[in-house]
Design a protein around this motif. Sequence first.
Motif, PDB file in Angstrom:
ATOM      1  N   SER A  30       0.849  -1.178   0.000  1.00 42.05           N
ATOM      2  CA  SER A  30       0.000   0.000   0.000  1.00 42.05           C
ATOM      3  C   SER A  30       0.897   1.244   0.000  1.00 42.05           C
ATOM      4  N   PRO A  31       0.934   1.994  -1.088  1.00 42.36           N
ATOM      5  CA  PRO A  31       1.922   3.072  -1.200  1.00 42.36           C
ATOM      6  C   PRO A  31       1.520   4.344  -0.447  1.00 42.36           C
ATOM      7  N   GLU A  32       2.559   5.048  -0.014  1.00 45.21           N
ATOM      8  CA  GLU A  32       2.376   6.414   0.460  1.00 45.21           C
ATOM      9  C   GLU A  32       3.110   7.295  -0.541  1.00 45.21           C
ATOM     10  N   LEU A  33       2.439   8.260  -1.087  1.00 48.47           N
ATOM     11  CA  LEU A  33       3.057   9.114  -2.087  1.00 48.47           C
ATOM     12  C   LEU A  33       3.090  10.556  -1.617  1.00 48.47           C
ATOM     13  N   PHE A  34       4.218  11.207  -1.923  1.00 45.38           N
ATOM     14  CA  PHE A  34       4.432  12.591  -1.535  1.00 45.38           C
ATOM     15  C   PHE A  34       5.004  13.362  -2.722  1.00 45.38           C
ATOM     16  N   TRP A  35       4.729  14.646  -2.730  1.00 47.29           N
ATOM     17  CA  TRP A  35       5.444  15.577  -3.589  1.00 47.29           C
ATOM     18  C   TRP A  35       6.164  16.587  -2.695  1.00 47.29           C
ATOM     19  N   TYR A  36       7.469  16.742  -2.964  1.00 48.46           N
ATOM     20  CA  TYR A  36       8.267  17.747  -2.283  1.00 48.46           C
ATOM     21  C   TYR A  36       8.704  18.789  -3.305  1.00 48.46           C
ATOM     22  N   VAL A  37       8.870  20.026  -2.848  1.00 51.68           N
ATOM     23  CA  VAL A  37       9.344  21.107  -3.702  1.00 51.68           C
ATOM     24  C   VAL A  37      10.607  21.695  -3.087  1.00 51.68           C
ATOM     25  N   GLN A  38      11.548  22.035  -3.957  1.00 51.59           N
ATOM     26  CA  GLN A  38      12.791  22.664  -3.497  1.00 51.59           C
ATOM     27  C   GLN A  38      13.019  23.918  -4.323  1.00 51.59           C
ATOM     28  N   TYR A  39      12.826  25.075  -3.703  1.00 47.17           N
ATOM     29  CA  TYR A  39      13.122  26.338  -4.360  1.00 47.17           C
ATOM     30  C   TYR A  39      14.623  26.553  -4.338  1.00 47.17           C
ATOM     31  N   SER A  40      15.074  27.459  -5.189  1.00 39.35           N
ATOM     32  CA  SER A  40      16.506  27.623  -5.403  1.00 39.35           C
ATOM     33  C   SER A  40      17.277  27.751  -4.091  1.00 39.35           C
ATOM     34  N   ARG A  41      18.215  26.818  -3.882  1.00 37.33           N
ATOM     35  CA  ARG A  41      19.129  26.840  -2.750  1.00 37.33           C
ATOM     36  C   ARG A  41      18.416  26.778  -1.388  1.00 37.33           C
ATOM     37  N   LEU A  72       1.482  15.394 -10.606  1.00 35.45           N
ATOM     38  CA  LEU A  72       1.219  16.686  -9.970  1.00 35.45           C
ATOM     39  C   LEU A  72       0.696  17.661 -11.026  1.00 35.45           C
ATOM     40  N   LYS A  73      -0.393  18.343 -10.700  1.00 33.66           N
ATOM     41  CA  LYS A  73      -1.029  19.204 -11.691  1.00 33.66           C
ATOM     42  C   LYS A  73      -1.335  20.576 -11.115  1.00 33.66           C
ATOM     43  N   LYS A  74      -1.292  21.551 -12.011  1.00 34.92           N
ATOM     44  CA  LYS A  74      -1.737  22.900 -11.661  1.00 34.92           C
ATOM     45  C   LYS A  74      -2.317  23.512 -12.912  1.00 34.92           C
ATOM     46  N   PRO A  75      -3.510  24.086 -12.835  1.00 38.85           N
ATOM     47  CA  PRO A  75      -4.158  24.576 -14.052  1.00 38.85           C
ATOM     48  C   PRO A  75      -3.502  25.814 -14.657  1.00 38.85           C
ATOM     49  N   PHE A  76      -2.925  26.678 -13.800  1.00 35.54           N
ATOM     50  CA  PHE A  76      -2.349  27.930 -14.304  1.00 35.54           C
ATOM     51  C   PHE A  76      -1.020  28.186 -13.594  1.00 35.54           C
ATOM     52  N   ALA A  77       0.080  27.962 -14.286  1.00 35.50           N
ATOM     53  CA  ALA A  77       1.390  28.105 -13.660  1.00 35.50           C
ATOM     54  C   ALA A  77       1.723  29.564 -13.371  1.00 35.50           C
ATOM     55  N   GLN A  78       2.445  29.780 -12.280  1.00 38.34           N
ATOM     56  CA  GLN A  78       2.935  31.102 -11.903  1.00 38.34           C
ATOM     57  C   GLN A  78       4.461  31.090 -11.900  1.00 38.34           C
ATOM     58  N   GLU A  79       5.053  32.267 -12.087  1.00 39.04           N
ATOM     59  CA  GLU A  79       6.519  32.325 -12.117  1.00 39.04           C
ATOM     60  C   GLU A  79       7.122  31.802 -10.819  1.00 39.04           C
ATOM     61  N   GLU A  80       6.465  32.041  -9.706  1.00 37.63           N
ATOM     62  CA  GLU A  80       6.997  31.600  -8.417  1.00 37.63           C
ATOM     63  C   GLU A  80       6.920  30.088  -8.222  1.00 37.63           C
ATOM     64  N   ASP A  81       6.299  29.390  -9.174  1.00 32.07           N
ATOM     65  CA  ASP A  81       6.287  27.927  -9.119  1.00 32.07           C
ATOM     66  C   ASP A  81       7.590  27.323  -9.629  1.00 32.07           C
ATOM     67  N   SER A  82       8.433  28.136 -10.228  1.00 28.55           N
ATOM     68  CA  SER A  82       9.715  27.625 -10.733  1.00 28.55           C
ATOM     69  C   SER A  82      10.520  27.045  -9.585  1.00 28.55           C
ATOM     70  N   ALA A  83      10.855  25.764  -9.712  1.00 30.16           N
ATOM     71  CA  ALA A  83      11.529  25.056  -8.621  1.00 30.16           C
ATOM     72  C   ALA A  83      11.830  23.640  -9.089  1.00 30.16           C
ATOM     73  N   MET A  84      12.450  22.882  -8.190  1.00 28.44           N
ATOM     74  CA  MET A  84      12.681  21.462  -8.417  1.00 28.44           C
ATOM     75  C   MET A  84      11.604  20.704  -7.670  1.00 28.44           C
ATOM     76  N   THR A 102      12.105  16.757 -11.212  1.00 29.30           N
ATOM     77  CA  THR A 102      11.786  17.511 -12.428  1.00 29.30           C
ATOM     78  C   THR A 102      11.936  18.991 -12.117  1.00 29.30           C
ATOM     79  N   ARG A 103      12.724  19.659 -12.928  1.00 25.65           N
ATOM     80  CA  ARG A 103      12.851  21.110 -12.765  1.00 25.65           C
ATOM     81  C   ARG A 103      11.774  21.794 -13.580  1.00 25.65           C
ATOM     82  N   LEU A 104      10.964  22.572 -12.925  1.00 28.49           N
ATOM     83  CA  LEU A 104       9.917  23.334 -13.585  1.00 28.49           C
ATOM     84  C   LEU A 104      10.390  24.773 -13.771  1.00 28.49           C
ATOM     85  N   GLN A 105      10.359  25.221 -15.004  1.00 30.16           N
ATOM     86  CA  GLN A 105      10.676  26.614 -15.318  1.00 30.16           C
ATOM     87  C   GLN A 105       9.413  27.266 -15.853  1.00 30.16           C
TER      88      GLN A 105
END
Lengths: 108, 113
Positions: A30-41, A72-84, A102-105
């Motif tokens: 039974s999986p546990e799934l997570f999304w982590y985000v890492q902003y620059s540095r 992972l989904k988002k309907p309208f990307a914002q510049e501040e979403d840029s991250a790993m 995945t690096r999102l630009q």
Amino acid sequence: AQRVTQPEKLLSVFKGAPVELKCNYSYSGSPELFWYVQYSRQRLQLLLRHISRESIKGFTADLNKGETSFHLKKPFAQEEDSAMYYCALGGSTDKLIFGTGTRLQVFP
Amino acid sequence: DADVTQTPRNRITKTGKRIMLECSQTKGHDRMYWYRQDPGLGLRLIYYSFDVKDINKGEISDGYSVSRQAQAKFSLSLESAIPNQTALYFCATSGGGYGQPQHFGDGTRLSIL
């Protein structure tokens, strides 16, 4: 064996465009799934976990056991979403297996 | 999340030196982890500990050792550093249990010349 696959190293979109970061997993239990985000540095921060079924910063993710995916989904990307973005899989061992990220630009 | 503190934040050292990276937490968690992050490889688990008397090897433990001095402290040592150990190192903690996330420190950027 536990495995997490994030097929895209880089995803580039323009502001306002929809975003989908893919994550597929391999796990017999039974999986546990997570999304982590890492902003620059910065440190990794928890973005979402599948058991919460919540939306954070406009992002959502649905666990699809049939397709063994947790995209992972988002309907309208914002510049501040840029991250790993890292998808991570947990299970009965209290350890996490991370995808390669995945690096999102998001361009203005 | 300042509850997980890593020291030092940056370190440059030479091949063959012994190095210790320290992690302390005020979250009261039993579980602590050490990862290294390399470009294109994501995070890989080095060692983990579920309590003071429990130490386990992770995916890439060769060349590393750890010490769990107390519930709140978990240190990582490189006995004889080599250049391919240059990486960003993260400590993490967890309360354990299904669905519980891990909480990360700010990382230590280690460069070995």
